[in-house]
Design an enzyme around this catalytic site. Structure first.
Site, PDB file in Angstrom:
ATOM      1  N   CYS A 156     -15.703  17.791   3.418  1.00 41.46           N
ATOM      2  CA  CYS A 156     -15.938  16.892   4.753  1.00 41.46           C
ATOM      3  C   CYS A 156     -15.806  17.738   5.682  1.00 41.46           C
ATOM      4  O   CYS A 156     -16.268  17.327   6.903  1.00 41.46           O
ATOM      5  CB  CYS A 156     -15.228  15.700   4.722  1.00 41.46           C
TER       6      CYS A 156
HETATM    7  C1  LIG Z   1      -9.720   4.109   0.815  1.00 42.23           C
HETATM    8  C2  LIG Z   1      -8.894   3.217   2.027  1.00 42.23           C
HETATM    9  C3  LIG Z   1     -10.055   2.514   3.075  1.00 42.23           C
HETATM   10  C4  LIG Z   1      -8.265   2.231   1.254  1.00 42.23           C
HETATM   11  O1  LIG Z   1      -7.608   1.217   1.859  1.00 42.23           O
HETATM   12  P1  LIG Z   1      -5.978   0.679   1.751  1.00 42.23           P
HETATM   13  O2  LIG Z   1      -5.608  -0.312   2.492  1.00 42.23           O
HETATM   14  O3  LIG Z   1      -5.381   1.882   1.562  1.00 42.23           O
HETATM   15  O4  LIG Z   1      -6.087   0.042   0.225  1.00 42.23           O
HETATM   16  P2  LIG Z   1      -5.433   0.269  -0.913  1.00 42.23           P
HETATM   17  O5  LIG Z   1      -6.089   1.408  -1.885  1.00 42.23           O
HETATM   18  O6  LIG Z   1      -4.020   0.390  -0.900  1.00 42.23           O
HETATM   19  O7  LIG Z   1      -5.534  -1.134  -1.905  1.00 42.23           O
HETATM   20  C5  LIG Z   1      -5.166  -2.204  -1.461  1.00 42.23           C
HETATM   21  C6  LIG Z   1      -5.071  -3.221  -2.525  1.00 42.23           C
HETATM   22  O8  LIG Z   1      -6.493  -3.684  -2.537  1.00 42.23           O
HETATM   23  C7  LIG Z   1      -6.905  -3.604  -3.744  1.00 42.23           C
HETATM   24  N1  LIG Z   1      -8.560  -2.727  -3.739  1.00 42.23           N
HETATM   25  C8  LIG Z   1      -9.009  -1.581  -3.775  1.00 42.23           C
HETATM   26  N2  LIG Z   1     -10.104  -1.490  -3.653  1.00 42.23           N
HETATM   27  C9  LIG Z   1     -10.458  -2.770  -3.751  1.00 42.23           C
HETATM   28  C10 LIG Z   1     -11.851  -3.330  -3.611  1.00 42.23           C
HETATM   29  N3  LIG Z   1     -12.924  -2.584  -3.600  1.00 42.23           N
HETATM   30  N4  LIG Z   1     -11.964  -4.710  -3.417  1.00 42.23           N
HETATM   31  C11 LIG Z   1     -11.034  -5.587  -3.658  1.00 42.23           C
HETATM   32  N5  LIG Z   1      -9.696  -5.048  -3.664  1.00 42.23           N
HETATM   33  C12 LIG Z   1      -9.427  -3.772  -3.789  1.00 42.23           C
HETATM   34  C13 LIG Z   1      -6.008  -2.500  -4.506  1.00 42.23           C
HETATM   35  O9  LIG Z   1      -5.983  -2.437  -5.794  1.00 42.23           O
HETATM   36  C14 LIG Z   1      -4.646  -2.964  -3.831  1.00 42.23           C
HETATM   37  O10 LIG Z   1      -4.324  -3.998  -4.504  1.00 42.23           O
HETATM   38  P3  LIG Z   1      -2.674  -4.084  -4.879  1.00 42.23           P
HETATM   39  O11 LIG Z   1      -2.149  -4.278  -3.501  1.00 42.23           O
HETATM   40  O12 LIG Z   1      -2.612  -5.515  -5.644  1.00 42.23           O
HETATM   41  O13 LIG Z   1      -2.212  -2.964  -5.427  1.00 42.23           O
HETATM   42  C15 LIG Z   1      -7.697   3.719   2.833  1.00 42.23           C
HETATM   43  O14 LIG Z   1      -6.803   4.105   2.206  1.00 42.23           O
HETATM   44  C16 LIG Z   1      -8.581   4.914   3.647  1.00 42.23           C
HETATM   45  O15 LIG Z   1      -9.115   4.713   4.547  1.00 42.23           O
HETATM   46  N6  LIG Z   1      -7.919   5.951   3.479  1.00 42.23           N
HETATM   47  C17 LIG Z   1      -8.286   7.560   3.795  1.00 42.23           C
HETATM   48  C18 LIG Z   1      -9.469   7.818   3.299  1.00 42.23           C
HETATM   49  C19 LIG Z   1     -10.128   9.037   3.975  1.00 42.23           C
HETATM   50  O16 LIG Z   1     -10.209   9.172   5.192  1.00 42.23           O
HETATM   51  N7  LIG Z   1     -10.666   9.695   3.057  1.00 42.23           N
HETATM   52  C20 LIG Z   1     -11.150  10.979   3.315  1.00 42.23           C
HETATM   53  C21 LIG Z   1     -12.204  11.196   2.268  1.00 42.23           C
HETATM   54  S1  LIG Z   1     -13.281  12.574   2.524  1.00 42.23           S
END
Ligand SMILES: CC(C)(COP(=O)(O)OP(=O)(O)OC[C@H]1O[C@@H](n2cnc3c(N)ncnc32)[C@H](O)[C@@H]1OP(=O)(O)O)[C@@H](O)C(=O)NCCC(=O)NCCS
Length: 341
Positions: A156
């Site tokens: 990225c």
């Molecule tokens: C990816 C991201 C949006 C996820 O958000 P988050 O708040 O961390 O969410 P989590 O992955 O911890 O999941 C929270 C809960 O929602 C659930 N969940 C995950 N995806 C889901 C979806 N699509 N729909 C519903 N629930 C979902 C998870 O299973 C988890 O459930 P639990 O609490 O029972 O375990 C966030 O972590 C993020 O922005 N990370 C940085 C990513 C980034 O910048 N990456 C660079 C890529 S180049």
């Protein structure tokens, strides 16, 4: 040493959008299919049931409302869950080159240039559609450019790292006019069947033209005041697709051959690195200053910060200073400080 400007930018936007509602509807049908197919193992407790995705979660966790894609039907087909792109003959322009040329032509037009003025092409993206010949050389030929071209991948942060190479080439005189293109067909390596990340990415291609300041003839050149790059190894964003897969006798369709991340860890680790990086370059980042893109485009890998610059730079006044900043897998962080002329 020569002064350097960014004299043009371009954006090739795919023809289709997928809303969160469409994405979740097809994903949940995929979940039903898989859970029915594996009902006996799920009942026996030897396999976990897949969970539904939800629009509410996606919007709350990421702010994403929709994403652009080059193919919609394959992604939304619960029996497929990835795009369908027709294989092209060697004699045809390849897909990455085609979208790079479209974005490049906009950047050239904005800068008052033609392909013949370009003497270096860098194709900087998170994935290349083939091993060789370099995408950049095909793009160089399609544009009628001279000089040299090569591909580079810093996930990225590919675009900002590419700009630094372009700026250095112009500054030192090894090139006068360098085109950086970022064809990001993220749909090809996105895990559309994993609810943790199926909403994250979108497709797009951006282009940036970097020139010697004294040569610039375009209406809106931006001085490049400085660049800064940083990397720190992490497995928290990873894709194991690669040319040794065949020799490893590994499954080419295994989950680890597409994008995966530990989202929480990435968030906690990368954001502070990026914030510290921007601070070192001067100026305090604040919530209301950067333009926000994820609602319409989602994460477009290296192209994101260039889309922001391309779409919003007209909002800045002469003399204003901005930072084009990216972070991503590696980890990798890149910044380019620019000033409107
Ligand atoms: C990816 C991201 C949006 C996820 O958000 P988050 O708040 O961390 O969410 P989590 O992955 O911890 O999941 C929270 C809960 O929602 C659930 N969940 C995950 N995806 C889901 C979806 N699509 N729909 C519903 N629930 C979902 C998870 O299973 C988890 O459930 P639990 O609490 O029972 O375990 C966030 O972590 C993020 O922005 N990370 C940085 C990513 C980034 O910048 N990456 C660079 C890529 S180049």
């Amino acid at each position: 040493m020569h002064s350097v400007v960014i004299s043009g930018t371009g954006l090739c936007q795919p023809p289709h959008t997928i809303t969160n509602a469409e994405l979740v509807e097809s994903f949940n049908r995929y979940v039903d299919r898989e859970n029915t197919r594996h009902a006996a193992e799920i009942a026996a407790g030897t396999r976990p049931a897949l969970q539904y995705s939800s629009v509410e979660f996606i919007e709350k966790a990421s702010g994403i409302q929709q994403r652009y894609v080059f193919d919609k039907s394959g992604i939304l087909d619960p029996a497929r869950m990835y795009p369908h792109y027709a294989e092209r003959a060697d004699s045809e322009l390849s897909m990455m080159a085609e979208i790079a040329v479209a974005a490049a032509q906009q950047a050239l037009a904005q800068a008052g240039r033609s392909g013949a003025d370009v003497d270096a092409v860098l194709c900087a993206a998170s994935n290349m559609q083939r091993a060789y010949p370099a995408m950049a050389i095909e793009i160089q030929q399609a544009l009628g450019a001279g000089g040299y071209g090569f591909d580079m991948n810093v996930a990225c942060s590919s675009a900002t790292f590419g700009i630094e190479l372009a700026v250095n080439a112009v500054r030192t005189g090894s090139a006068r006019c360098v085109l950086v293109v970022n064809p990001e067909i993220t749909s090809g390596h996105q895990a559309w069947n994993d609810r943790d990340c199926h909403f994250i990415f979108g497709d797009v291609c951006t282009a940036i033209l970097v020139e010697r300041a004294e040569d610039a003839v375009g209406a809106d050149p931006w001085d490049v005041l400085g660049t800064r790059l940083a990397t720190q190894f992490s497995n928290n964003i990873r894709n194991n697709f690669g040319f040794l897969n065949r020799s490893e006798d590994s499954d080419p369709n295994a989950r680890v051959k597409t994008f995966r991340q530990e989202g929480r860890k990435v968030f906690k680790e990368v954001v502070p690195i990026a914030a510290a990086h921007i601070k070192r370059l001067g100026g305090e980042p604040s919530r209301d200053r950067p333009p926000l893109l994820p609602d319409a485009f989602a994460n477009t890998a290296s192209a994101g910060s260039i889309i922001a610059f391309h779409r919003h730079r007209a909002d800045l006044a002469r003399g204003d200073i901005g930072v084009i900043c990216s972070f991503g897998a590696g980890y990798s962080v890149g910044s380019v400080v620019v000033r409107k002329r």
